[in-house]
Design a protein around this motif. Structure first.
Motif, mmCIF file in Angstrom:
data_model
loop_
_atom_site.group_PDB
_atom_site.id
_atom_site.type_symbol
_atom_site.label_atom_id
_atom_site.label_comp_id
_atom_site.label_asym_id
_atom_site.label_seq_id
_atom_site.Cartn_x
_atom_site.Cartn_y
_atom_site.Cartn_z
ATOM 1 N N THR A 1 0.855 -1.291 -0.232
ATOM 2 C CA THR A 1 0.155 0.114 0.013
ATOM 3 C C THR A 1 0.853 1.343 -0.046
ATOM 4 O OG1 THR A 1 -0.370 -0.286 2.502
ATOM 5 C CG2 THR A 1 -1.960 -0.979 0.970
ATOM 6 N N GLY A 2 2.008 1.108 0.621
ATOM 7 C CA GLY A 2 2.932 2.307 0.709
ATOM 8 C C GLY A 2 3.696 2.654 -0.566
ATOM 9 N N VAL B 1 -0.115 -1.169 -10.663
ATOM 10 C CA VAL B 1 -0.867 -1.825 -11.618
ATOM 11 C C VAL B 1 -0.753 -3.394 -11.931
ATOM 12 C CG1 VAL B 1 -1.487 -1.590 -14.198
ATOM 13 C CG2 VAL B 1 -1.370 0.492 -12.892
ATOM 14 N N VAL B 2 0.683 -3.601 -11.974
ATOM 15 C CA VAL B 2 1.131 -4.902 -12.225
ATOM 16 C C VAL B 2 0.564 -5.830 -10.866
ATOM 17 C CG1 VAL B 2 3.239 -6.519 -12.144
ATOM 18 C CG2 VAL B 2 3.143 -4.064 -13.446
ATOM 19 N N ALA B 3 0.620 -5.130 -9.641
ATOM 20 C CA ALA B 3 0.525 -6.105 -8.386
ATOM 21 C C ALA B 3 -1.209 -6.184 -8.407
ATOM 22 C CB ALA B 3 0.522 -4.998 -7.278
ATOM 23 N N MET B 4 -1.850 -5.291 -8.999
ATOM 24 C CA MET B 4 -3.370 -5.348 -8.991
ATOM 25 C C MET B 4 -3.681 -6.589 -10.225
ATOM 26 S SD MET B 4 -5.025 -4.165 -6.788
ATOM 27 C CE MET B 4 -3.827 -3.754 -5.449
ATOM 28 N N THR C 1 -11.064 -8.024 -6.770
ATOM 29 C CA THR C 1 -9.649 -7.179 -6.065
ATOM 30 C C THR C 1 -9.711 -6.002 -6.521
ATOM 31 O OG1 THR C 1 -8.596 -9.431 -6.546
ATOM 32 C CG2 THR C 1 -7.648 -7.801 -5.094
ATOM 33 N N PRO C 2 -10.017 -5.569 -8.053
ATOM 34 C CA PRO C 2 -9.609 -4.017 -8.234
ATOM 35 C C PRO C 2 -10.833 -3.205 -7.619
ATOM 36 C CG PRO C 2 -9.589 -5.763 -10.276
ATOM 37 C CD PRO C 2 -10.118 -6.477 -9.241
ATOM 38 N N ASP C 3 -11.912 -3.939 -7.563
ATOM 39 C CA ASP C 3 -12.993 -3.070 -6.884
ATOM 40 C C ASP C 3 -12.930 -3.071 -5.425
ATOM 41 O OD1 ASP C 3 -14.812 -2.518 -8.814
ATOM 42 O OD2 ASP C 3 -16.315 -3.688 -8.469
ATOM 43 N N ILE C 4 -12.308 -3.887 -4.774
ATOM 44 C CA ILE C 4 -11.961 -3.546 -3.254
ATOM 45 C C ILE C 4 -10.874 -2.515 -3.218
ATOM 46 C CG2 ILE C 4 -11.517 -4.720 -1.306
ATOM 47 C CD1 ILE C 4 -12.974 -7.215 -2.314
ATOM 48 N N ALA C 5 -9.786 -3.081 -3.759
ATOM 49 C CA ALA C 5 -8.577 -2.199 -3.535
ATOM 50 C C ALA C 5 -8.430 -0.803 -4.227
ATOM 51 C CB ALA C 5 -7.512 -3.174 -3.990
ATOM 52 N N LEU C 6 -8.839 -0.749 -5.539
ATOM 53 C CA LEU C 6 -8.733 0.464 -6.367
ATOM 54 C C LEU C 6 -10.027 1.153 -6.344
ATOM 55 C CD1 LEU C 6 -7.375 -1.063 -9.705
ATOM 56 C CD2 LEU C 6 -5.982 -0.543 -7.458
ATOM 57 N N THR D 1 -8.012 8.886 -7.906
ATOM 58 C CA THR D 1 -7.702 9.401 -6.435
ATOM 59 C C THR D 1 -8.428 8.546 -5.386
ATOM 60 O OG1 THR D 1 -7.458 11.655 -7.216
ATOM 61 C CG2 THR D 1 -8.357 11.562 -5.087
ATOM 62 N N LEU D 2 -9.594 7.994 -5.863
ATOM 63 C CA LEU D 2 -10.124 7.169 -4.885
ATOM 64 C C LEU D 2 -9.347 6.099 -4.456
ATOM 65 C CD1 LEU D 2 -13.156 7.012 -3.670
ATOM 66 C CD2 LEU D 2 -13.598 5.097 -5.375
ATOM 67 N N THR D 3 -8.566 5.455 -5.289
ATOM 68 C CA THR D 3 -7.574 4.471 -5.079
ATOM 69 C C THR D 3 -6.370 4.896 -4.047
ATOM 70 O OG1 THR D 3 -7.658 3.919 -7.444
ATOM 71 C CG2 THR D 3 -6.019 2.768 -5.941
ATOM 72 N N LEU D 4 -5.867 6.240 -4.316
ATOM 73 C CA LEU D 4 -4.914 6.901 -3.546
ATOM 74 C C LEU D 4 -5.609 6.894 -1.921
ATOM 75 C CD1 LEU D 4 -2.681 9.307 -5.216
ATOM 76 C CD2 LEU D 4 -1.881 7.319 -4.309
ATOM 77 N N SER D 5 -6.486 7.511 -1.823
ATOM 78 C CA SER D 5 -7.149 7.738 -0.234
ATOM 79 C C SER D 5 -7.480 6.579 0.222
ATOM 80 C CB SER D 5 -8.261 8.591 -0.424
ATOM 81 O OG SER D 5 -9.110 8.311 -1.255
ATOM 82 N N ARG D 6 -7.638 5.489 -0.688
ATOM 83 C CA ARG D 6 -7.960 4.030 0.029
ATOM 84 C C ARG D 6 -6.924 3.689 0.774
ATOM 85 N NH1 ARG D 6 -12.762 0.409 -2.347
ATOM 86 N NH2 ARG D 6 -13.668 2.281 -2.187
ATOM 87 N N PHE D 7 -5.748 3.658 -0.410
ATOM 88 C CA PHE D 7 -4.284 2.913 0.134
ATOM 89 C C PHE D 7 -3.827 3.734 1.223
ATOM 90 C CE2 PHE D 7 -2.605 0.087 -3.367
ATOM 91 C CZ PHE D 7 -3.508 -0.609 -3.647
ATOM 92 N N TYR D 8 -3.998 4.921 1.380
ATOM 93 C CA TYR D 8 -3.352 5.892 2.128
ATOM 94 C C TYR D 8 -3.922 5.544 3.477
ATOM 95 C CZ TYR D 8 -1.961 10.247 4.430
ATOM 96 O OH TYR D 8 -1.368 11.286 5.353
ATOM 97 N N ILE D 9 -5.442 5.385 3.639
ATOM 98 C CA ILE D 9 -6.313 5.133 4.847
ATOM 99 C C ILE D 9 -5.622 3.903 5.371
ATOM 100 C CG2 ILE D 9 -8.405 4.888 5.964
ATOM 101 C CD1 ILE D 9 -7.660 7.706 5.861
#
Ligand code: HEM
Length: 245
Positions: A148-149, A163-166, A179-184, A191-199
């Protein structure tokens, strides 16, 4: 010998009173004694410091992460710029960022070394199986911290690595398609992906790691640490000799 001034003596007494005040109301000294003053097995050596070293690496990640979080902006238009600002403008920003980035690798290396120590010393056996299982959860969470970092700086490497990991995760059996829906938060990195990964990176996983380290250390103190196998082998042969003789 110089006499203590009344001022110094009363200052010292005030300290004692403050400690007594807290202890009388919490009985914390008993708990501290239980944690700090416990017998350790014969043959304990430097390999036993690897768990604590992992914890220090984690504390480093928490402290440097808090500093980075004060400047970082989790959006596709601002993330890269905010990292540039941290590296070039903030006092000691590049140093703190470096400590966080390299510290993550140090923590991963240390956690594997600590796991290897507990494995080769047979510390996963009864009655410490539960602590091994908690350790495995800590390992998975630490690796998830790395994943996530990695996206957060939002440079080309971060973007394409994620992108490769996903894509790899997307091919997993059963959960893959979700997985893409949940993680990304959708089919693409937004931006939704970034704030999700950040939290997930700065609240969810660190919170779980802190709770699990608490449980891990409670069990370490409660059960004690395992003696090295060669010390146990010596003890078994000494016991046998005593039995035969
Ligand atoms: C954030 C990660 C971790 C931290 C902070 C941590 C911390 C510690 C500490 C301080 C100790 C006591 C001292 C020592 O033996 O080094 C310990 C013991 C232990 N740890 Fe960990 N640990 C972590 C991850 C793991 C992992 C990944 C495993 C295994 C999968 C594991 C399994 C164990 C076991 C079985 C013991 C008991 C050792 C014994 O009885 O000799 N730990 N851990």
């Amino acid at each position: 010998m110089a006499k203590k001034t009344p001022k110094l003596a009363s200052a010292k007494e005030a300290g004692v009173h403050a400690v007594d005040f807290v202890d009388e109301r919490t009985s914390i000294s008993g708990t501290l004694r239980w944690v700090m003053f416990r017998p350790i097995p014969k043959g304990t050596n430097w390999f036993y410091t690897l768990g604590t070293a992992t914890m220090v690496a984690f504390i480093n990640q928490v402290i440097t992460g808090i500093v980075l979080g004060m400047y970082y902006e989790p959006s596709t238009t601002r993330a890269y710029e905010s990292m540039k600002y941290i590296n070039n403008e903030v006092f000691l920003g590049e140093f703190v960022h470096g400590m966080h980035r390299w510290g993550s690798s140090v923590m991963v290396i240390l956690i594997f070394l600590h796991m290897a120590r507990t494995f080769f010393f047979g510390a996963y056996k009864y009655p410490r199986e539960l602590n091994w299982v908690i350790g495995v959860a800590l390992l998975v969470l630490t690796l998830l911290m790395s994943v996530t970092g990695y996206l957060l700086p939002f440079d080309q490497r971060a973007y394409w690595a994620s992108v490769v990991a996903m894509n790899i995760a997307g091919n997993a059996p059963l959960i893959g398609p979700f997985t893409p829906d949940i993680a990304l938060g959708g089919p693409d990195v937004t931006t939704l992906t970034l704030s999700r990964f950040y939290i997930i990176h700065m609240m969810l996983i660190p919170g779980a790691i802190i709770a699990l380290i608490g449980a891990h250390l409670y069990l370490v103190v409660k059960l004690g640490t395992t003696a090295p196998p060669w010390v146990r082998a010596d003890k078994v042969s000494a016991d046998l000799k005593e039995h035969e003789g």
